[in-house]
Design a protein around this motif. Structure first.
Motif: not given
Length: 389
Positions: A308-315, A328-337, A339-350
C-alpha cells in the motif's frame, strides 16, 4: 447473552460494513449469543440481518454528529433537514423501540458509531451496560449536542476505538482514559490472496483506489501525482478508482485526469458490490485520506497481498510498516507521492516481497475472527463487572 446493536448509517462503506461483518462473526465464533439490530428507518439491510438469524427493528432516528458539506451554502439546509430528523428521532426513537422490543431481555447495548446517541439514551433509560464504538475522528463535522463528551463518559461502560490514533484523539477531547480500549477492525481472512506477481517481468503496475469518493479521501492527490510523471513512467501505470460519491466532485476528478492526459490510464468504475474478491488482480493499493478512524480498505489491500502507498496520517502508520508492507508519503505532498510511485516503478521486484509481508501482517492483526473474539471478551468483562456490583 442478548446484544442489541444500534446501526448508524445507510451507506455501503466503512462503519455499516464493519458492523455487518462483526455481527456475522460474533454469531459464527462466539457461543450463546442472541443479537438484535436496530436499523434506521431507511436502511436496506434488514433482510441481510434476518438471514443471519437476527431480529431487526426499524426506527426513526438520526445522527447527532453530521459532516459539513463541501459547499458551505448547503450547510444551513443540512442543519435544518438533519436537525428535524435528529430531534424527532431523539424524542420518539426510544419510545417506538420500547413498543416493539422487551428491553428487559437485553444484556448489552452496542452502538456502532459515535455519530448517534440513541444507544446512549436507551442505556441510561433502562440502566443497561453500553458499548460505544468509535470509528471516526469527527473532523469536519458539526454536532446537535454540545454535551456529547459528557454523554459518552456518563452512558458508556466501555468505548471501543478502532485505532490507537482514534483512541488518543478522543481521550484528548475528554473521554475517560480507562474506559477507552483499542480493538482494530477486522477484514475477512477469506479475501483472495494475490498469487501472480510476475516480478521483474511486469510491464505495467495496476494501482487500485477503493472506497467512497470524497475530497477528504484524497483521490485528487493520486491523479496529480500520476499527472506529474514523465511519459515513460505513465506508460507503465494504470489506476482504477472504485467507489461513488457526489457527482460534482467525481466530475472534477475526471476533468483533472483529462487535464493531465490520463484518461487512457485512469478508470472510474463506480461502486461495485463484493469488490474485495477482485483486489488480488491489482498490484498496489492507494490510500490518500486526510483522516481515517481505521482505514478498512487499507487492511483489505493488505489481506489481498497488496503493498500500500498510504498517507502518513495516524491510523495508516499503525497499519502500514514503511518499506516493509508498503510506502508512506506525507499527506498532500504530491511530489512525495510521485516519488513513491517512481520508486515502485524502478523496483517492481519489491511488490511481491512487500505484498506477501502485508498479507502476513494483516492475517496476524486484522482478521474478522480476531476482531469478533476480542469484542466478545469485552462483553464478558462488562457483564462480570456488572454482576460484581
Amino acid at each position: 447473552m442478548h446484544i442489541l446493536f444500534i446501526s448508524d448509517g445507510y451507506n455501503r462503506y466503512g462503519a455499516p460494513r464493519s458492523m455487518k461483518q462483526l455481527i456475522e462473526n460474533l454469531l459464527r465464533y462466539c457461543p450463546d449469543l442472541e443479537i438484535s439490530v436496530v436499523l434506521l428507518y431507511r436502511s436496506d439491510t434488514e433482510e441481510y440481518y434476518r438471514r443471519l438469524g437476527c431480529k431487526t427493528y426499524k426506527v426513526f432516528y438520526g445522527p447527532y454528529y453530521q459532516g459539513i458539506p463541501g459547499k458551505r451554502w448547503k450547510l444551513p439546509i443540512k442543519v435544518i433537514l438533519t436537525g428535524i430528523e435528529y430531534l424527532i428521532g431523539r424524542a420518539a426513537g426510544a419510545y417506538w423501540l420500547s413498543k416493539k422490543l422487551d428491553m428487559t431481555s437485553v444484556d448489552i447495548i452496542h452502538a456502532n458509531s459515535s455519530r448517534e446517541d440513541l444507544g446512549a439514551i436507551l442505556a441510561l433509560k433502562y440502566k443497561k451496560p453500553f458499548v460505544w464504538h468509535i470509528r471516526e475522528f469527527g473532523l469536519g463535522c458539526f454536532s446537535f449536542r454540545k454535551d456529547y463528551i459528557n454523554l459518552m463518559n456518563q452512558a458508556a461502560s466501555e468505548l471501543i476505538a478502532v485505532s490507537e490514533a482514534a483512541r488518543e484523539h478522543w481521550i484528548k477531547k475528554g473521554l475517560e482514559k480507562e474506559k477507552v480500549v483499542c480493538i482494530y477492525n477486522g477484514v475477512p481472512l477469506e479475501i483472495p490472496e494475490k498469487k501472480d506477481y510476475e516480478g521483474n517481468l511486469k510491464k505495467q503496475i495496476r494501482f487500485l483506489m477503493l472506497g467512497s469518493i470524497y475530497e477528504a479521501k484524497g483521490q485528487y492527490q493520486i491523479i496529480q501525482a500520476l499527472g506529474m510523471l514523465e511519459e515513460r513512467h505513465k506508460e507503465k501505470i494504470s489506476l482504477d478508482i472504485v467507489g461513488d460519491g457526489p457527482g460534482e466532485y467525481v466530475n472534477r476528478l475526471r476533468k483533472l485526469a483529462k487535464q493531465y492526459g490520463l484518461l487512457s490510464h485512469i478508470s472510474f468504475l463506480g461502486y461495485q458490490e463484493g469488490f474485495d474478491h477482485k483486489i488480488c488482480s491489482y498490484d498496489c493499493g492507494i490510500m490518500c485520506s486526510r483522516t481515517e478512524g481505521f482505514g478498512r480498505v487499507t487492511a483489505e489491500y493488505m489481506m489481498a497481498g497488496l503493498p500500500v502507498i498510504a498517507s502518513d496520517i495516524g491510523p495508516n502508520r499503525e497499519l502500514v510498516i514503511d518499506q516493509e508492507t508498503g510506502l508512506l508519503y506525507e499527506w498532500n505532498n504530491i511530489e512525495d507521492l510521485k516519488e513513491k510511485i517512481i520508486f515502485l516503478l524502478n523496483n517492481v521486484n519489491l511488490l511481491e516481497k512487500m505484498g506477501r509481508r502485508a498479507r502476513e501482517y494483516a492475517a496476524a492483526h486484522f482478521t474478522s475472527k480476531r476482531n469478533a473474539e476480542l469484542i466478545y471478551k469485552e462483553y464478558l468483562k462488562i457483564l462480570d463487572r456488572k454482576h460484581a456490583l
